[in-house]
Design a protein around this motif. Structure first.
Motif, mmCIF file in Angstrom:
data_model
loop_
_atom_site.group_PDB
_atom_site.id
_atom_site.type_symbol
_atom_site.label_atom_id
_atom_site.label_comp_id
_atom_site.label_asym_id
_atom_site.label_seq_id
_atom_site.Cartn_x
_atom_site.Cartn_y
_atom_site.Cartn_z
ATOM 1 N N LYS A 111 17.864 41.674 13.416
ATOM 2 C CA LYS A 111 16.149 40.156 12.930
ATOM 3 C C LYS A 111 16.877 39.376 14.259
ATOM 4 N N LEU A 112 17.968 38.910 14.479
ATOM 5 C CA LEU A 112 17.822 38.419 16.110
ATOM 6 C C LEU A 112 17.100 38.681 17.044
ATOM 7 N N GLN A 113 17.769 39.917 17.303
ATOM 8 C CA GLN A 113 16.660 40.719 19.262
ATOM 9 C C GLN A 113 15.461 40.902 18.152
ATOM 10 N N GLU A 114 14.789 40.862 17.367
ATOM 11 C CA GLU A 114 13.622 41.169 17.169
ATOM 12 C C GLU A 114 12.750 39.436 16.927
ATOM 13 N N LEU A 115 13.659 38.806 16.873
ATOM 14 C CA LEU A 115 12.646 37.097 17.314
ATOM 15 C C LEU A 115 12.962 37.025 19.111
ATOM 16 N N GLU A 116 14.121 37.358 18.880
ATOM 17 C CA GLU A 116 14.083 37.002 20.418
ATOM 18 C C GLU A 116 13.375 37.886 21.490
ATOM 19 N N LEU A 117 12.140 39.219 20.893
ATOM 20 C CA LEU A 117 12.292 39.731 21.350
ATOM 21 C C LEU A 117 10.610 39.039 21.311
ATOM 22 N N LYS A 118 10.227 38.673 20.329
ATOM 23 C CA LYS A 118 8.831 38.014 19.519
ATOM 24 C C LYS A 118 8.927 36.305 20.812
ATOM 25 N N LEU A 120 10.543 35.731 23.258
ATOM 26 C CA LEU A 120 9.945 35.773 25.084
ATOM 27 C C LEU A 120 7.796 36.600 25.119
ATOM 28 N N GLU A 121 7.584 37.051 24.020
ATOM 29 C CA GLU A 121 6.158 38.138 23.958
ATOM 30 C C GLU A 121 5.101 36.275 24.237
ATOM 31 N N LEU A 122 5.751 35.375 23.177
ATOM 32 C CA LEU A 122 5.214 34.240 23.226
ATOM 33 C C LEU A 122 5.288 33.354 24.221
ATOM 34 N N GLY A 123 6.395 32.856 24.297
ATOM 35 C CA GLY A 123 6.620 32.638 25.737
ATOM 36 C C GLY A 123 5.934 32.390 26.846
ATOM 37 N N ARG A 124 5.204 34.382 27.469
ATOM 38 C CA ARG A 124 4.150 34.887 27.910
ATOM 39 C C ARG A 124 3.058 33.539 27.891
ATOM 40 N N LYS A 125 3.288 33.234 27.012
ATOM 41 C CA LYS A 125 0.974 33.224 25.974
ATOM 42 C C LYS A 125 0.915 31.402 25.978
ATOM 43 N N PHE A 126 2.278 31.022 25.212
ATOM 44 C CA PHE A 126 2.084 29.525 24.906
ATOM 45 C C PHE A 126 2.951 28.230 25.312
ATOM 46 N N LYS A 127 3.200 26.810 25.735
ATOM 47 C CA LYS A 127 3.912 26.159 25.761
ATOM 48 C C LYS A 127 4.940 26.503 25.054
ATOM 49 N N LYS A 128 6.111 25.752 25.890
ATOM 50 C CA LYS A 128 6.862 25.941 24.566
ATOM 51 C C LYS A 128 7.319 24.977 23.717
ATOM 52 N N ASP A 129 6.119 23.793 23.853
ATOM 53 C CA ASP A 129 5.580 22.974 22.691
ATOM 54 C C ASP A 129 5.125 23.434 21.218
ATOM 55 N N HIS A 130 4.417 24.398 21.577
ATOM 56 C CA HIS A 130 3.129 24.759 21.020
ATOM 57 C C HIS A 130 4.442 25.634 19.271
ATOM 58 N N PRO A 131 3.515 25.107 18.315
ATOM 59 C CA PRO A 131 3.447 25.297 16.698
ATOM 60 C C PRO A 131 4.435 26.730 16.641
ATOM 61 N N THR A 132 3.232 27.436 17.183
ATOM 62 C CA THR A 132 3.930 28.764 17.052
ATOM 63 C C THR A 132 5.353 29.376 17.604
ATOM 64 N N TYR A 133 5.530 28.409 18.931
ATOM 65 C CA TYR A 133 6.990 29.151 19.724
ATOM 66 C C TYR A 133 7.869 28.398 18.715
ATOM 67 N N GLN A 134 7.386 26.860 18.353
ATOM 68 C CA GLN A 134 8.738 26.095 18.159
ATOM 69 C C GLN A 134 9.436 26.731 16.798
ATOM 70 N N GLY A 135 7.994 27.546 16.018
ATOM 71 C CA GLY A 135 8.330 27.798 14.338
ATOM 72 C C GLY A 135 9.234 29.801 15.028
ATOM 73 N N ILE A 136 9.166 30.362 16.032
ATOM 74 C CA ILE A 136 10.115 31.330 16.597
ATOM 75 C C ILE A 136 11.336 30.863 16.385
ATOM 76 N N GLN A 139 13.456 29.865 13.274
ATOM 77 C CA GLN A 139 14.031 31.295 12.730
ATOM 78 C C GLN A 139 14.763 31.751 12.986
ATOM 79 N N ILE A 140 14.611 31.514 14.941
ATOM 80 C CA ILE A 140 16.359 32.160 15.413
ATOM 81 C C ILE A 140 17.565 31.740 14.914
ATOM 82 N N ALA A 141 17.461 30.232 14.555
ATOM 83 C CA ALA A 141 18.492 28.997 14.342
ATOM 84 C C ALA A 141 19.747 29.604 12.992
ATOM 85 N N ALA A 142 17.614 29.754 12.358
ATOM 86 C CA ALA A 142 17.871 29.770 10.747
ATOM 87 C C ALA A 142 19.156 31.466 11.214
ATOM 88 N N VAL A 143 18.671 32.502 11.655
ATOM 89 C CA VAL A 143 19.363 33.504 11.693
ATOM 90 C C VAL A 143 20.993 33.310 12.301
#
Length: 515
Positions: A111-118, A120-136, A139-143
């Motif tokens: 699950k952690l690897q899946e979240l890391e891939l996601k 990286l993929e979102l990092g190419r689309k959004f900035k780090k302060d974007h809500p979607t990126y922050q959500g991921i 989730q990584i911190a929780a895992v």
């Protein structure tokens, strides 16, 4: 250059508002070339539309294709270490307790690897302060927190089981991740291959060679006609500006022609429904004579001066006939003829005026008479002299109108009847004035002047060029007639000049009698 030329040549327009239908056009002298270019452009546009719609899947696929070899290496390395450890420890197996912990660890690591891939993929689309990126990130911190909780359980296991768990975990996690990436890659390949654009080609390019768009013959004809008309008007205006008529009588005297009178333009005559308006409207109605209506007018005073000059000019003349002609129509010779005849009659002379313009003569309108029973009827032998002479409202003034328009005016004037007429009227009247047509238009004035003792020319201010006046005199001289002098008619007093500029002074001098 070719691309820029095509961008300028190809036209694109929407057919109807918000219809979504784009019409492409290209004008070319080669029909097949135009069809080929438009079809190619439309095809490229459709392909680019599909590529834009599948761009997201393509970028994700490119990312996964980079990650797969790395994950595969990690998996092979983990399997090799696990196998080596088992051989070293002589095939030690994992206990049931360790197996339970392993499954939880593998699950969290996957699950952690899946979240890391996601991430990286979102990092190419959004900035780090974007809500979607922050959500991921959350989730990584929780895992990771769950993963730390399992560390305590692993610490309670025997050392051999701990190492075996760690190696087995690496194999399982790498295998899960590799399998996931392969599945994701195949899924994105299907998405990319199945992408359909939202652009369709409705009709392919076609050329109607039976109706070419250029040249537009009707438009060319209209434009050529308009430009031709404008050019003709411009030429006429330029010629008129360059063909400026004489405005100074000194120019006329400089070529050897004396100016007997300078007749000012009469505003009063312009108010009358006179000969000029009758000529324009072609209506024969009774008109007025300026010498009778306004005898104090400056124009009439100038004609009285002409009367005095004629007295001395005719002393050596062969007879008492005066021929009045002009270079061109519209110079006012008929106005001068009628009013001069009236002035002479008012001085006690017995005067006869003859309308020798048998083509377009309108002297009868000045006297309120009809044109019939006139000169042409006498010359053709239909009437005698008594029948063609008509009295007028002016005492001592008679008139012979033009008569019926004959087919051969010049031949009638050359007939012996005209010589007979000249002899009879010369003996019966003190002065005979013959109004003739323009000499540059017809030969009639030259024929008439051969029988008269005096020939006068009437020229108009600003209308007749000096060369035109010279040609008129030469035309008379070629026929053996000397022009005695010129009447300069229609002189206009300009703001920058006075009549004195023209060599003649005109003053109004009348009584102040009150009614």
């Amino acid at each position: 250059n070719t691309i820029l030329d095509l961008q300028a040549a190809i036209g694109a327009s929407e057919k109807g508002k918000d219809s979504g239908i784009i019409n492409l056009s290209l004008q070319s002298e080669k029909p097949h070339y135009a069809e080929k270019v438009l079809d190619k452009v439309a095809g490229i546009y459709v392909r680019r539309n599909v590529e834009r719609n599948s761009a997201e899947a393509q970028k994700s696929l490119e990312f996964l294709e980079v990650q797969l070899p790395e994950i595969k290496k990690q998996l092979e390395f983990a399997e090799q270490r696990f196998n080596d450890y088992q051989i070293q420890r002589q095939s030690i197996n994992i206990t049931l307790e360790t197996q339970g912990v392993l499954e939880q660890v593998v699950k969290l690591e996957t699950k952690l690897q899946e979240l890391e891939l996601k991430r990286l993929e979102l990092g190419r689309k959004f900035k780090k302060d974007h809500p979607t990126y922050q959500g991921i990130i959350e989730q990584i911190a929780a895992v990771n927190e769950q993963k730390k909780a399992l560390v305590g359980e692993v610490g309670n296991l025997p050392e051999t089981q701990q190492e075996l768990l760690r190696l087995r975990r690496d194999v399982e996690v790498s295998n899960q991740i590799y399998t996931l990436l392969l599945s994701k890659t195949q899924e994105l390949d299907i998405v990319r291959a199945g992408t359909v654009g939202n652009v369709r080609i409705i009709d392919y390019a076609e050329v109607n060679t039976s109706k070419p768009v250029k040249p537009k013959k009707a438009l060319i004809v209209v434009m050529t006609t308009m430009l031709g008309g404008m050019l003709a008007v411009a030429i006429v205006l330029v010629q008129k500006a360059m063909h400026k008529g004489v405005e100074d009588p000194n120019e006329i005297e400089a070529i050897g022609l004396p100016v007997y009178a300078s007749v000012p333009y009469s505003d009063y005559q312009d108010k009358l429904t006179g000969f000029s308006k009758a000529l324009k409207n072609k209506v024969s109605k009774p008109k007025s004579i300026l010498a009778l209506d306004n005898p104090a007018d400056l124009s009439i005073e100038a004609l009285r001066s002409l009367r005095t000059s004629l007295h001395f000019a005719m002393m050596e003349a062969k007879n008492n006939l005066i021929a009045i002609s002009g270079p061109s129509p519209g110079v006012g010779k008929s106005f001068v003829s009628v009013n001069l005849a009236a002035v002479l009659a008012q001085s006690g002379k017995k005067v006869l005026i003859i309308d020798a313009d048998m083509r377009k003569g309108y002297l009868q309108t000045q006297f309120g008479l009809k044109w019939d029973d006139g000169l042409s009827d006498y010359l053709s032998g239909q009437l005698n002299l008594e029948q063609v002479i008509k009295p007028t409202a002016v005492d001592g003034l008679s008139v012979i109108t033009r008569g019926q328009i004959p087919p051969n005016p010049s031949e009638l004037l050359m007939h012996s009847n005209f010589s007979k007429l000249v002899a009879e009227v010369s003996a019966a009247y003190d002065i005979v004035i013959v109004d003739t047509p323009p000499i540059l238009a017809v030969t009639d004035p030259a024929i008439v002047s051969a029988h008269t003792g005096t020939t006068l020319l009437v020229t108009r201010f600003g209308q007749n060029h000096i060369k035109e006046i010279e040609l008129t005199r030469n035309r008379f001289e070629q026929n053996g007639t000397d022009v005695k002098g010129v009447v300069f008619n229609g002189v206009i007093k300009k703001a920058s000049n006075a009549y004195g500029y023209y060599g003649y002074y005109n003053y109004e001098y009348k009584s102040n009698e009150k009614s």
